[in-house]
Design a protein around this motif. Sequence first.
Motif, PDB file in Angstrom:
ATOM      1  N   ALA A  38       0.828  -1.210   0.000  1.00  0.00           N
ATOM      2  CA  ALA A  38       0.000   0.000   0.000  1.00  0.00           C
ATOM      3  C   ALA A  38       0.862   1.259   0.000  1.00  0.00           C
ATOM      4  O   ALA A  38       0.512   2.262  -0.636  1.00  0.00           O
ATOM      5  N   TYR A  39       1.986   1.200   0.678  1.00  0.00           N
ATOM      6  CA  TYR A  39       2.864   2.363   0.810  1.00  0.00           C
ATOM      7  C   TYR A  39       3.635   2.651  -0.478  1.00  0.00           C
ATOM      8  O   TYR A  39       3.802   3.815  -0.869  1.00  0.00           O
ATOM      9  N   TRP A  40       4.097   1.593  -1.160  1.00  0.00           N
ATOM     10  CA  TRP A  40       5.031   1.771  -2.275  1.00  0.00           C
ATOM     11  C   TRP A  40       4.429   1.587  -3.659  1.00  0.00           C
ATOM     12  O   TRP A  40       5.041   1.969  -4.657  1.00  0.00           O
ATOM     13  N   ALA A  41       3.259   1.005  -3.784  1.00  0.00           N
ATOM     14  CA  ALA A  41       2.689   0.737  -5.114  1.00  0.00           C
ATOM     15  C   ALA A  41       2.423   2.043  -5.864  1.00  0.00           C
ATOM     16  O   ALA A  41       1.905   3.002  -5.285  1.00  0.00           O
ATOM     17  N   ARG A  51      -7.343   0.630  -1.868  1.00  0.00           N
ATOM     18  CA  ARG A  51      -7.608   0.317  -0.466  1.00  0.00           C
ATOM     19  C   ARG A  51      -7.595  -1.198  -0.311  1.00  0.00           C
ATOM     20  O   ARG A  51      -8.040  -1.922  -1.196  1.00  0.00           O
ATOM     21  N   MET A  52      -7.102  -1.673   0.817  1.00  0.00           N
ATOM     22  CA  MET A  52      -7.077  -3.109   1.082  1.00  0.00           C
ATOM     23  C   MET A  52      -7.576  -3.387   2.495  1.00  0.00           C
ATOM     24  O   MET A  52      -7.337  -2.604   3.413  1.00  0.00           O
ATOM     25  N   VAL A  53      -8.257  -4.491   2.646  1.00  0.00           N
ATOM     26  CA  VAL A  53      -8.720  -4.959   3.955  1.00  0.00           C
ATOM     27  C   VAL A  53      -8.204  -6.376   4.136  1.00  0.00           C
ATOM     28  O   VAL A  53      -8.450  -7.248   3.299  1.00  0.00           O
ATOM     29  N   LEU A  54      -7.470  -6.607   5.216  1.00  0.00           N
ATOM     30  CA  LEU A  54      -6.927  -7.929   5.521  1.00  0.00           C
ATOM     31  C   LEU A  54      -7.833  -8.613   6.537  1.00  0.00           C
ATOM     32  O   LEU A  54      -8.058  -8.090   7.629  1.00  0.00           O
ATOM     33  N   LEU A  55      -8.350  -9.769   6.165  1.00  0.00           N
ATOM     34  CA  LEU A  55      -9.216 -10.547   7.046  1.00  0.00           C
ATOM     35  C   LEU A  55      -8.509 -11.827   7.457  1.00  0.00           C
ATOM     36  O   LEU A  55      -8.105 -12.625   6.604  1.00  0.00           O
ATOM     37  N   HIS A 128      -6.165   0.134 -13.213  1.00  0.00           N
ATOM     38  CA  HIS A 128      -4.732  -0.145 -13.281  1.00  0.00           C
ATOM     39  C   HIS A 128      -4.118  -0.120 -11.878  1.00  0.00           C
ATOM     40  O   HIS A 128      -3.298  -0.972 -11.523  1.00  0.00           O
ATOM     41  N   SER A 129      -4.531   0.850 -11.083  1.00  0.00           N
ATOM     42  CA  SER A 129      -3.990   1.013  -9.735  1.00  0.00           C
ATOM     43  C   SER A 129      -4.260  -0.212  -8.874  1.00  0.00           C
ATOM     44  O   SER A 129      -3.353  -0.740  -8.227  1.00  0.00           O
ATOM     45  N   THR A 130      -5.509  -0.673  -8.869  1.00  0.00           N
ATOM     46  CA  THR A 130      -5.828  -1.835  -8.037  1.00  0.00           C
ATOM     47  C   THR A 130      -5.143  -3.097  -8.565  1.00  0.00           C
ATOM     48  O   THR A 130      -4.700  -3.943  -7.793  1.00  0.00           O
ATOM     49  N   ALA A 131      -5.019  -3.204  -9.893  1.00  0.00           N
ATOM     50  CA  ALA A 131      -4.340  -4.370 -10.469  1.00  0.00           C
ATOM     51  C   ALA A 131      -2.885  -4.439 -10.017  1.00  0.00           C
ATOM     52  O   ALA A 131      -2.366  -5.526  -9.724  1.00  0.00           O
ATOM     53  N   ILE A 132      -2.232  -3.289  -9.963  1.00  0.00           N
ATOM     54  CA  ILE A 132      -0.840  -3.254  -9.497  1.00  0.00           C
ATOM     55  C   ILE A 132      -0.758  -3.743  -8.051  1.00  0.00           C
ATOM     56  O   ILE A 132       0.100  -4.565  -7.694  1.00  0.00           O
ATOM     57  N   ASN A 133      -1.656  -3.273  -7.207  1.00  0.00           N
ATOM     58  CA  ASN A 133      -1.671  -3.711  -5.812  1.00  0.00           C
ATOM     59  C   ASN A 133      -1.934  -5.213  -5.695  1.00  0.00           C
ATOM     60  O   ASN A 133      -1.314  -5.910  -4.893  1.00  0.00           O
TER      61      ASN A 133
END
Length: 202
Positions: A38-41, A51-55, A128-133
């Motif tokens: 999240a910081y570097w992508a 945005r990401m949510v870790l479950l 594109h942004s979410t795909a990179i993440n």
Amino acid sequence: MKNKSLQDSIQDRRTYYQLSNESPVSDEEIQKIIEYVAYWAPSPFNSQSARMVLLLGENHKKLWELTKAELKKISHSEEAWKKTEEKVNGSFLAGYGTVLFFEDMSVVKGLQGNMPSYSEKFAQWSEHSTAINQILVWMALENEGFGASLQHYNPLIDEGIQKEWGISQDWKLVAQMPFGTPLAEPGEKTHEPLEKRVLVFM
């Protein structure tokens, strides 16, 4: 993260459908992976709209029980439902955790308003942004010994996720990545000839 070459990380990233709920690293290390990406992508205009949510633990299980409940509503027959349930149980719920990928549409709309000449492009660039993440998280999890897959049960589960975890309405769900220790090798990967897909001019 393990010291792998970039080429090895690209090659080793595969789709795993048979997972166990064991982890080769601590939960804190998994969190660090997500935060690092999240910081570097990179993102268009450094918009950082991903945005990401870790479950993990019971929250991971809740997600896939929620998904099964929604899938059961649209199953055409009991036989079809049983096959679906087996797939979700064995390939997703059985894993150790899930990463949910979102795009913050308030950021995208803000960019559209600030730069109207690019307005129609920002939705595409958001993808594109979410795909990179997604690919960076996938490779990073693989480097730690996990197997993962990328799923798309949205928009079927969007409302349930927003209610269960208090997710902002501005966050658009894009994909789900269940992961865990792989129990079997991935399927064979076939390749189209490179000369059909890559042009080189020297």
